[in-house]
Design a protein around this motif. Structure first.
Motif, PDB file in Angstrom:
ATOM      1  N   LYS A  13       0.808  -1.203   0.000  1.00 51.33           N
ATOM      2  CA  LYS A  13       0.000   0.000   0.000  1.00 51.33           C
ATOM      3  C   LYS A  13       0.854   1.271   0.000  1.00 51.33           C
ATOM      4  O   LYS A  13       1.929   1.308   0.613  1.00 51.33           O
ATOM      5  CB  LYS A  13      -0.915   0.018   1.235  1.00 51.33           C
ATOM      6  CG  LYS A  13      -1.805  -1.209   1.383  1.00 51.33           C
ATOM      7  CD  LYS A  13      -2.813  -1.333   0.256  1.00 51.33           C
ATOM      8  CE  LYS A  13      -3.789  -2.475   0.525  1.00 51.33           C
ATOM      9  NZ  LYS A  13      -4.759  -2.645  -0.590  1.00 51.33           N
ATOM     10  N   LYS A  14       0.326   2.283  -0.658  1.00 50.49           N
ATOM     11  CA  LYS A  14       0.947   3.604  -0.650  1.00 50.49           C
ATOM     12  C   LYS A  14       0.174   4.521   0.297  1.00 50.49           C
ATOM     13  O   LYS A  14      -1.068   4.525   0.269  1.00 50.49           O
ATOM     14  CB  LYS A  14       0.935   4.218  -2.054  1.00 50.49           C
ATOM     15  CG  LYS A  14       1.673   3.414  -3.108  1.00 50.49           C
ATOM     16  CD  LYS A  14       1.512   4.054  -4.486  1.00 50.49           C
ATOM     17  CE  LYS A  14       2.201   3.256  -5.565  1.00 50.49           C
ATOM     18  NZ  LYS A  14       2.014   3.859  -6.912  1.00 50.49           N
ATOM     19  N   PHE A  15       0.903   5.288   1.098  1.00 48.15           N
ATOM     20  CA  PHE A  15       0.262   6.271   1.970  1.00 48.15           C
ATOM     21  C   PHE A  15       0.667   7.658   1.503  1.00 48.15           C
ATOM     22  O   PHE A  15       1.853   7.977   1.404  1.00 48.15           O
ATOM     23  CB  PHE A  15       0.663   6.082   3.427  1.00 48.15           C
ATOM     24  CG  PHE A  15       0.040   7.100   4.345  1.00 48.15           C
ATOM     25  CD1 PHE A  15      -1.284   6.978   4.727  1.00 48.15           C
ATOM     26  CD2 PHE A  15       0.763   8.194   4.796  1.00 48.15           C
ATOM     27  CE1 PHE A  15      -1.885   7.931   5.549  1.00 48.15           C
ATOM     28  CE2 PHE A  15       0.182   9.148   5.615  1.00 48.15           C
ATOM     29  CZ  PHE A  15      -1.147   9.010   5.999  1.00 48.15           C
ATOM     30  N   HIS A  16      -0.344   8.491   1.216  1.00 53.24           N
ATOM     31  CA  HIS A  16      -0.109   9.834   0.685  1.00 53.24           C
ATOM     32  C   HIS A  16      -0.381  10.888   1.760  1.00 53.24           C
ATOM     33  O   HIS A  16      -1.255  10.704   2.612  1.00 53.24           O
ATOM     34  CB  HIS A  16      -1.001  10.097  -0.537  1.00 53.24           C
ATOM     35  CG  HIS A  16      -0.749   9.160  -1.671  1.00 53.24           C
ATOM     36  ND1 HIS A  16      -1.361   7.927  -1.765  1.00 53.24           N
ATOM     37  CD2 HIS A  16       0.067   9.263  -2.750  1.00 53.24           C
ATOM     38  CE1 HIS A  16      -0.947   7.325  -2.863  1.00 53.24           C
ATOM     39  NE2 HIS A  16      -0.084   8.104  -3.469  1.00 53.24           N
TER      40      HIS A  16
ATOM     41  N   HIS B 157      10.307   5.152   2.217  1.00 56.80           N
ATOM     42  CA  HIS B 157       9.601   6.431   2.337  1.00 56.80           C
ATOM     43  C   HIS B 157      10.261   7.483   1.468  1.00 56.80           C
ATOM     44  O   HIS B 157      11.406   7.339   1.016  1.00 56.80           O
ATOM     45  CB  HIS B 157       9.479   6.882   3.794  1.00 56.80           C
ATOM     46  CG  HIS B 157      10.763   7.255   4.483  1.00 56.80           C
ATOM     47  ND1 HIS B 157      11.457   8.414   4.211  1.00 56.80           N
ATOM     48  CD2 HIS B 157      11.459   6.623   5.467  1.00 56.80           C
ATOM     49  CE1 HIS B 157      12.524   8.488   4.979  1.00 56.80           C
ATOM     50  NE2 HIS B 157      12.561   7.406   5.754  1.00 56.80           N
ATOM     51  N   PHE B 158       9.518   8.522   1.212  1.00 56.98           N
ATOM     52  CA  PHE B 158       9.946   9.660   0.406  1.00 56.98           C
ATOM     53  C   PHE B 158      11.213  10.255   1.009  1.00 56.98           C
ATOM     54  O   PHE B 158      11.403  10.242   2.226  1.00 56.98           O
ATOM     55  CB  PHE B 158       8.801  10.680   0.394  1.00 56.98           C
ATOM     56  CG  PHE B 158       8.910  11.766  -0.637  1.00 56.98           C
ATOM     57  CD1 PHE B 158       8.969  11.464  -1.986  1.00 56.98           C
ATOM     58  CD2 PHE B 158       8.910  13.097  -0.241  1.00 56.98           C
ATOM     59  CE1 PHE B 158       9.035  12.480  -2.929  1.00 56.98           C
ATOM     60  CE2 PHE B 158       8.981  14.117  -1.177  1.00 56.98           C
ATOM     61  CZ  PHE B 158       9.041  13.809  -2.528  1.00 56.98           C
TER      62      PHE B 158
ATOM     63  N   GLY C 187      -0.786  15.181  -0.802  1.00 54.13           N
ATOM     64  CA  GLY C 187      -0.879  14.130  -1.813  1.00 54.13           C
ATOM     65  C   GLY C 187       0.436  13.458  -2.152  1.00 54.13           C
ATOM     66  O   GLY C 187       0.459  12.477  -2.900  1.00 54.13           O
ATOM     67  N   THR C 188       1.552  13.952  -1.606  1.00 52.45           N
ATOM     68  CA  THR C 188       2.840  13.303  -1.844  1.00 52.45           C
ATOM     69  C   THR C 188       2.823  11.881  -1.282  1.00 52.45           C
ATOM     70  O   THR C 188       2.311  11.646  -0.184  1.00 52.45           O
ATOM     71  CB  THR C 188       3.978  14.104  -1.178  1.00 52.45           C
ATOM     72  OG1 THR C 188       4.055  15.397  -1.790  1.00 52.45           O
ATOM     73  CG2 THR C 188       5.314  13.396  -1.331  1.00 52.45           C
ATOM     74  N   GLU C 189       3.409  10.930  -2.034  1.00 54.16           N
ATOM     75  CA  GLU C 189       3.520   9.559  -1.566  1.00 54.16           C
ATOM     76  C   GLU C 189       4.588   9.507  -0.477  1.00 54.16           C
ATOM     77  O   GLU C 189       5.779   9.630  -0.758  1.00 54.16           O
ATOM     78  CB  GLU C 189       3.889   8.649  -2.720  1.00 54.16           C
ATOM     79  CG  GLU C 189       4.017   7.175  -2.365  1.00 54.16           C
ATOM     80  CD  GLU C 189       4.505   6.360  -3.540  1.00 54.16           C
ATOM     81  OE1 GLU C 189       5.637   5.848  -3.474  1.00 54.16           O
ATOM     82  OE2 GLU C 189       3.755   6.258  -4.544  1.00 54.16           O
ATOM     83  N   LEU C 190       4.164   9.328   0.784  1.00 53.71           N
ATOM     84  CA  LEU C 190       5.101   9.361   1.902  1.00 53.71           C
ATOM     85  C   LEU C 190       5.745   8.010   2.169  1.00 53.71           C
ATOM     86  O   LEU C 190       6.958   7.924   2.375  1.00 53.71           O
ATOM     87  CB  LEU C 190       4.390   9.840   3.164  1.00 53.71           C
ATOM     88  CG  LEU C 190       3.832  11.264   3.141  1.00 53.71           C
ATOM     89  CD1 LEU C 190       3.244  11.611   4.508  1.00 53.71           C
ATOM     90  CD2 LEU C 190       4.908  12.261   2.757  1.00 53.71           C
ATOM     91  N   TYR C 191       4.943   6.960   2.221  1.00 56.04           N
ATOM     92  CA  TYR C 191       5.441   5.623   2.549  1.00 56.04           C
ATOM     93  C   TYR C 191       4.831   4.592   1.601  1.00 56.04           C
ATOM     94  O   TYR C 191       3.713   4.770   1.096  1.00 56.04           O
ATOM     95  CB  TYR C 191       5.034   5.215   3.961  1.00 56.04           C
ATOM     96  CG  TYR C 191       5.979   5.586   5.075  1.00 56.04           C
ATOM     97  CD1 TYR C 191       7.022   4.733   5.457  1.00 56.04           C
ATOM     98  CD2 TYR C 191       5.821   6.781   5.769  1.00 56.04           C
ATOM     99  CE1 TYR C 191       7.878   5.064   6.499  1.00 56.04           C
ATOM    100  CE2 TYR C 191       6.672   7.124   6.808  1.00 56.04           C
ATOM    101  CZ  TYR C 191       7.702   6.256   7.176  1.00 56.04           C
ATOM    102  OH  TYR C 191       8.552   6.591   8.206  1.00 56.04           O
ATOM    103  N   LYS C 192       5.572   3.514   1.392  1.00 57.00           N
ATOM    104  CA  LYS C 192       5.001   2.275   0.873  1.00 57.00           C
ATOM    105  C   LYS C 192       5.160   1.231   1.973  1.00 57.00           C
ATOM    106  O   LYS C 192       6.251   1.083   2.543  1.00 57.00           O
ATOM    107  CB  LYS C 192       5.701   1.822  -0.399  1.00 57.00           C
ATOM    108  CG  LYS C 192       5.380   2.681  -1.615  1.00 57.00           C
ATOM    109  CD  LYS C 192       6.031   2.099  -2.869  1.00 57.00           C
ATOM    110  CE  LYS C 192       5.677   2.923  -4.097  1.00 57.00           C
ATOM    111  NZ  LYS C 192       6.324   2.362  -5.325  1.00 57.00           N
TER     112      LYS C 192
END
Length: 370
Positions: free
Chosen positions: A292-295, A347-348, A356-361
């Motif tokens: 999962k991606k967390f934005h 993480h980014f 909206g930036t993708e912070l973590y996968k």
């Protein structure tokens, strides 16, 4: 001592006329029946650790009895490698088109049913040879089409041509701020236990543009169709993406560990004669659908609280978002957590983010590989 033969692959030209070459190093095996291997690194400009792994692996191979041919392509994307801005290497996207360098590979879109009907009379080995030639010829036709192709697509299809000539394809990458992880096709999940990598993402038979998928998806499709027609085939091609921790980093000792893991896999596959045992370590996985991606829910300055490669229980802080402009309000420092257990994988890189930036996968529904 076995030494690699050196050569060059031309992958394009610069505006001023300079030819773009990448170096190739080939170890010639002594057994034509052994699997052949293609390994590439640094398709993304900042992802340099794969070059160190290739260096260490080639050094190790000099002392081994090599049965199958092995081709190495370090520094695989000179355009991305030289795409600098100040102290940073950009190099993830083609600056002309904006496309991810690792999403430019050719989707052959073969009519598998028709191809199989025309070749099903062949014995397995001849069938596989014919299919390999079909894939290579498809790449050649793409490179020669009269309307031309983009710079990034030309690079990718040249590399893909090399990959289609191998039985094993390894694409070496890194994340922004990342722990080691492996992309592994579902049909080959058992192979994950040979690499020195703690986490694996199990991927389906669908083409998303990356090198590993470009290598294995056509073969998987062929095998599945043959099965539907009552013919059992064993997929002859294995392809993996190895994510070797974080970008903009060279660590030679860590590279040696990963080279030894690759060597263990090559030993298992019979590419080298000597037995090399895999590292003893726990290994975990999840299916790609559970990755999962967390934005970022809002903009601000981010403190990345969750360590990559370590389990994060639900409710524990993933990030803190600092909004100095809102000092004096309850929104000045906002802790953010997730509602399920997970393992953060990467993480980014930047602490300054837009909404909206993708912070973590993160991996969810994680299970242990045995």
């Amino acid at each position: 001592m076995t030494k690699a033969r050196t050569s060059k692959l031309t992958i394009g030209e610069l505006a001023a006329g300079q030819v773009l070459d990448i170096p190739l190093f080939t170890f010639k095996g002594r057994d034509s029946s052994a699997p052949s291997v293609y390994v590439q690194a640094n398709v993304h400009g900042a992802e340099v650790q794969g070059n160190a792994v290739i260096f260490q692996l080639m050094t190790l191979l000099e002392e081994h009895d090599i049965l199958g041919d092995i081709v190495f392509a370090p520094l695989a994307n000179p355009l991305g490698i030289n795409q600098k801005s100040g102290e940073f290497t950009l190099g993830r996207f083609d600056p002309i088109t904006g496309v991810n360098w690792n999403r430019e590979y050719l989707d052959h879109k073969l009519d598998i049913a028709t191809w199989f009907r025309e070749h099903q009379h062949l014995p397995d080995a001849e069938l596989f040879t014919a299919f390999q030639l079909t894939l290579v010829e498809s790449c050649h036709q793409k490179l020669q089409q009269p309307w031309g192709i983009t710079t990034g697509h030309r690079l990718a299809v040249n590399l893909q041509t090399l990959a289609h000539q191998a039985d094993i394809v390894l694409d070496l990458h890194t994340g922004p701020k990342s722990c080691k992880h492996l992309y592994c096709p579902e049909y080959d999940m058992a192979s994950a236990k040979y690499f020195s990598i703690p986490y694996s993402l199990i991927i389906p038979n669908s083409f998303g543009g990356a090198m590993d998928e470009a290598a294995f998806c056509p073969w998987w499709q062929l095998v599945e169709y043959a099965t539907s027609q009552g013919r059992e085939l064993t997929n002859p091609v294995a392809a993996f993406t190895l994510e070797l921790a974080s970008q903009e980093r060279i660590d030679m000792q860590d590279a040696l560990k990963d080279a030894q893991g690759i060597l263990a896999y090559l030993s298992h596959r019979g590419v080298i004669k000597e037995q090399v045992l895999p590292a003893v370590m726990p290994r975990y996985a999840c299916y790609l659908k559970d990755y999962k991606k967390f934005h970022a829910p809002q903009s601000g300055m981010v403190e990345y609280c969750a360590s990559v490669g370590e389990q994060l229980p639900r409710g524990e802080t993933l990030v803190n978002i600092l909004r100095v402009d809102l000092y004096g309000t309850e929104k000045a420092l906002m802790p953010i957590s997730l509602e399920q257990d997970c393992v953060p994988i990467l993480h980014f890189a930047s602490a300054s983010v837009h909404q909206g930036t993708e912070l973590y996968k993160v991996m969810t529904n994680v299970f242990e590989l045995t």
